[in-house]
Motif scaffolding. Structure first.
Motif, short mmCIF file in Angstrom:
data_model
loop_
_atom_site.label_atom_id
_atom_site.label_comp_id
_atom_site.label_asym_id
_atom_site.label_seq_id
_atom_site.Cartn_x
_atom_site.Cartn_y
_atom_site.Cartn_z
N SER A 66 40.00 34.36 40.42
CA SER A 66 39.45 35.74 40.82
C SER A 66 40.52 36.76 40.86
O SER A 66 40.13 37.68 41.31
N ARG A 67 41.50 36.72 40.29
CA ARG A 67 42.53 37.54 40.24
C ARG A 67 42.15 39.09 39.93
O ARG A 67 42.80 39.98 40.37
N GLY A 68 41.24 39.09 39.23
CA GLY A 68 40.75 40.34 38.66
C GLY A 68 39.75 41.01 39.47
O GLY A 68 39.15 42.29 39.08
N ALA A 69 39.52 40.70 40.58
CA ALA A 69 38.49 41.09 41.74
C ALA A 69 37.18 40.99 41.10
O ALA A 69 36.75 40.95 40.01
N PRO A 70 36.19 41.34 42.08
CA PRO A 70 34.87 40.70 41.90
C PRO A 70 34.10 41.67 40.39
O PRO A 70 33.66 40.96 39.49
N SER A 71 34.38 43.05 40.34
CA SER A 71 33.83 43.49 39.11
C SER A 71 34.65 44.64 38.50
O SER A 71 34.00 45.75 38.13
N MET A 72 35.85 44.36 38.39
CA MET A 72 36.90 45.20 37.96
C MET A 72 36.63 45.34 36.05
O MET A 72 37.16 46.51 35.78
N HIS A 73 36.11 44.60 35.67
CA HIS A 73 35.53 44.80 34.40
C HIS A 73 34.98 45.99 34.01
O HIS A 73 34.79 46.31 32.75
N MET A 74 34.17 46.36 35.17
CA MET A 74 33.25 47.81 34.86
C MET A 74 34.18 49.02 34.89
O MET A 74 33.65 50.17 34.72
N MET A 75 35.19 48.91 35.55
CA MET A 75 36.03 50.32 35.37
C MET A 75 36.85 50.53 34.34
O MET A 75 37.15 49.68 33.50
N GLU A 76 37.00 51.76 33.98
CA GLU A 76 37.76 52.39 32.98
C GLU A 76 39.29 52.35 33.37
O GLU A 76 39.66 52.92 34.44
N HIS A 77 40.06 51.67 32.51
CA HIS A 77 41.61 51.59 32.67
C HIS A 77 41.83 50.95 34.00
O HIS A 77 42.70 51.77 34.64
N PRO A 78 41.48 49.95 34.45
CA PRO A 78 42.02 49.35 35.74
C PRO A 78 43.43 48.65 35.49
O PRO A 78 43.70 48.37 34.44
N HIS A 170 34.60 56.16 52.57
CA HIS A 170 35.58 55.66 51.80
C HIS A 170 35.22 54.38 50.88
O HIS A 170 35.28 54.13 49.84
N THR A 171 34.11 53.55 51.67
CA THR A 171 33.52 52.53 50.95
C THR A 171 32.69 52.85 49.74
O THR A 171 32.43 52.37 48.64
N GLY A 172 31.94 54.14 49.91
CA GLY A 172 31.40 54.52 48.76
C GLY A 172 32.36 54.62 47.27
O GLY A 172 31.78 54.55 46.22
N ILE A 173 33.26 55.32 47.85
CA ILE A 173 34.28 55.76 46.87
C ILE A 173 34.90 54.37 45.95
O ILE A 173 35.05 54.48 44.78
N MET A 174 35.29 53.47 46.88
CA MET A 174 35.79 52.33 46.36
C MET A 174 34.80 51.41 45.86
O MET A 174 35.28 50.53 44.98
N MET A 175 33.60 51.34 45.94
CA MET A 175 32.53 50.50 45.40
C MET A 175 32.10 51.20 44.15
O MET A 175 31.19 50.68 43.52
N SER A 176 32.41 52.26 43.61
CA SER A 176 31.75 52.95 42.48
C SER A 176 32.67 52.65 41.27
O SER A 176 33.77 52.88 41.35
N ALA A 177 31.87 52.11 40.00
CA ALA A 177 32.68 52.00 38.97
C ALA A 177 33.13 53.20 38.27
O ALA A 177 33.97 53.27 37.68
N ALA A 178 32.54 54.48 38.63
CA ALA A 178 32.76 55.73 38.07
C ALA A 178 34.02 56.30 38.79
O ALA A 178 34.29 57.24 38.31
#
Length: 408
Positions: A66-78, A170-178
């Motif tokens: 799980s090293r990539g975090a739950p949904s990091m595949h949806m971020m651009e340039h993570p 802060h949670t809203g910012i951190m939990m948005s893939a955008a």
């Protein structure tokens, strides 16, 4: 070439025709290509695991990191190679992860969560009181769905009452893939700094809360938790315990209003709240992008094999609609015989706060039905704006109204 064979990119989070439905591509993938390799917004190629049993098998496999975090595949340039912060239980593996989960486990047992039911009901009723005393229409997102889990997780962690609603933004910012990575890192930094002050206070003067009990339990075990581990655990619980539950509350309320006929049995028999909430959790699949994993060894899945070194996505929303596991899975039915769903994940990383989340959703549904039976949308359903780029599926705003004779 079939449409499934031609599919090259990770599907949209939701159907374009109905926001409650996963993208139709998952139906095709389950039928013809259960583990295709698709391009994710992060720019990585990932094997997409779509069938219920395959998702469970992957999430239970120690070789799926799980090293990539739950949904990091949806971020651009993570930054997929960033180090795992101590205490970040969502991304940890192996003995250290198991040590932290053992220490944390007693805090989230069903009995402990049930002991908080009276407090949860009190918080829900206070917010219904405020709704009924305020103007119409009201917005259930900022006025109801967001503050309730904030207060509850604040109670759990023993946060000062005046601080319990400070972290919405802060949670809203951190939990948005955008959200771009610098903005996300800045919000993460502010949350981390806040939790450092909380943990320091707990270490100096422990109270009766999760963090204080973790401090004592770690010392009693002979392996005391470090300051950084406590901050990591506290930050993880604060974010995960608020955002996903808040969106689940707003979406469940919407589902209740859209499927009013389904709520009648629950209105007359509160014991149905448990099965009804399980169906809501399955049907909505609020963690809408699935879980990113990295194969550290070959993982066999039926006739396929995910090779060591490959990324994979366990598509929870697809598994929750698998025709092989659920009869007529695209139908919302609160009388459905409960069957374990995948919304809280599976295996050693299954959501530790799932029992408390269930308690919150049950009380929300029961109290709304009892106290505001005429609750309904104040705008057309088609005008709602959904969080398509958010890790937890939700709605940006939920304007509602009700009849004037509703009893307070």
């Amino acid at each position: 070439m079939t449409e499934t064979q031609a599919l090259t990119e990770f599907p949209r989070a939701r159907s374009a025709e109905c926001p409650f439905e996963p993208p139709p591509e998952f139906t095709e993938i389950r039928a013809a290509a259960p583990v295709p390799q698709l391009t994710c917004p992060a720019g990585i190629e990932a094997r997409v695991v779509s069938r219920y049993e395959d998702v469970r098998a992957v999430l239970a496999n120690q070789g799926a990191s799980s090293r990539g975090a739950p949904s990091m595949h949806m971020m651009e340039h993570p930054n997929l190679n960033m180090s795992v912060v101590p205490g970040s239980i969502l991304r940890m593996q192996g003995p250290e992860h198991r040590r932290l989960r053992r220490l944390l486990g007693p805090e989230f047992m069903p009995k402990r969560s049930e002991s908080m039911r009276d407090y949860v009901r009190k918080v829900v009723d206070e917010h219904i009181d405020a709704l009924l005393a305020g103007p119409k229409p009201a917005d259930l997102v900022p006025d109801f769905a967001w503050p309730i889990p904030a207060l509850i997780v604040g109670e759990l962690l023993g946060l000062p009452e005046e601080d319990r609603t400070l972290f919405y933004e802060h949670t809203g910012i951190m939990m948005s893939a955008a959200t771009d990575q610098p903005t996300k890192d800045a919000a993460d930094g502010r949350m981390w700094e806040y939790m450092e002050t909380v943990v320091a206070a707990k270490q100096a003067e422990p109270g009766d809360d999760v963090l204080s009990r973790l401090i004592r339990r770690g010392e009693e075990s002979g392996q005391p938790l470090t300051f950084t581990e406590l901050v990591g655990i506290g930050t993880t619980l604060l974010i995960a315990g608020h955002d996903t539950t808040a969106n689940s509350i707003s979406m469940s309320a919407l589902l209740m209003m859209v499927h009013r006929d389904q709520m009648e049995p629950l209105r007359t028999d509160p014991k149905l709240a448990g099965p009804a909430v399980e169906e809501m959790l399955r049907y909505l699949s609020v963690p809408q992008f699935g879980l990113l994993r990295y194969a550290t060894e070959d993982i066999p899945l039926g006739e396929s094999t995910i090779k060591a070194g490959e990324w994979l996505v366990a598509a929870l929303q697809s598994g929750n609609r698998d025709e092989q596991e659920f009869d007529d899975p695209d139908r919302f039915d609160v009388t459905r015989k409960p069957r374990p769903h995948l919304t809280f994940g599976f295996g050693e990383h299954q959501c530790p706060g799932q029992h408390l989340a269930r308690t919150e959703l049950q009380e929300v549904c029961l109290r709304l039905l009892e106290r505001i039976p005429s609750l309904r949308l104040a705008i057309p359903f088609e005008d709602l704006v959904f969080k398509d780029e958010h890790y937890a599926f939700g709605v940006e705003s939920l304007p509602v109204t009700w009849d004037d004779d509703t009893s307070a």
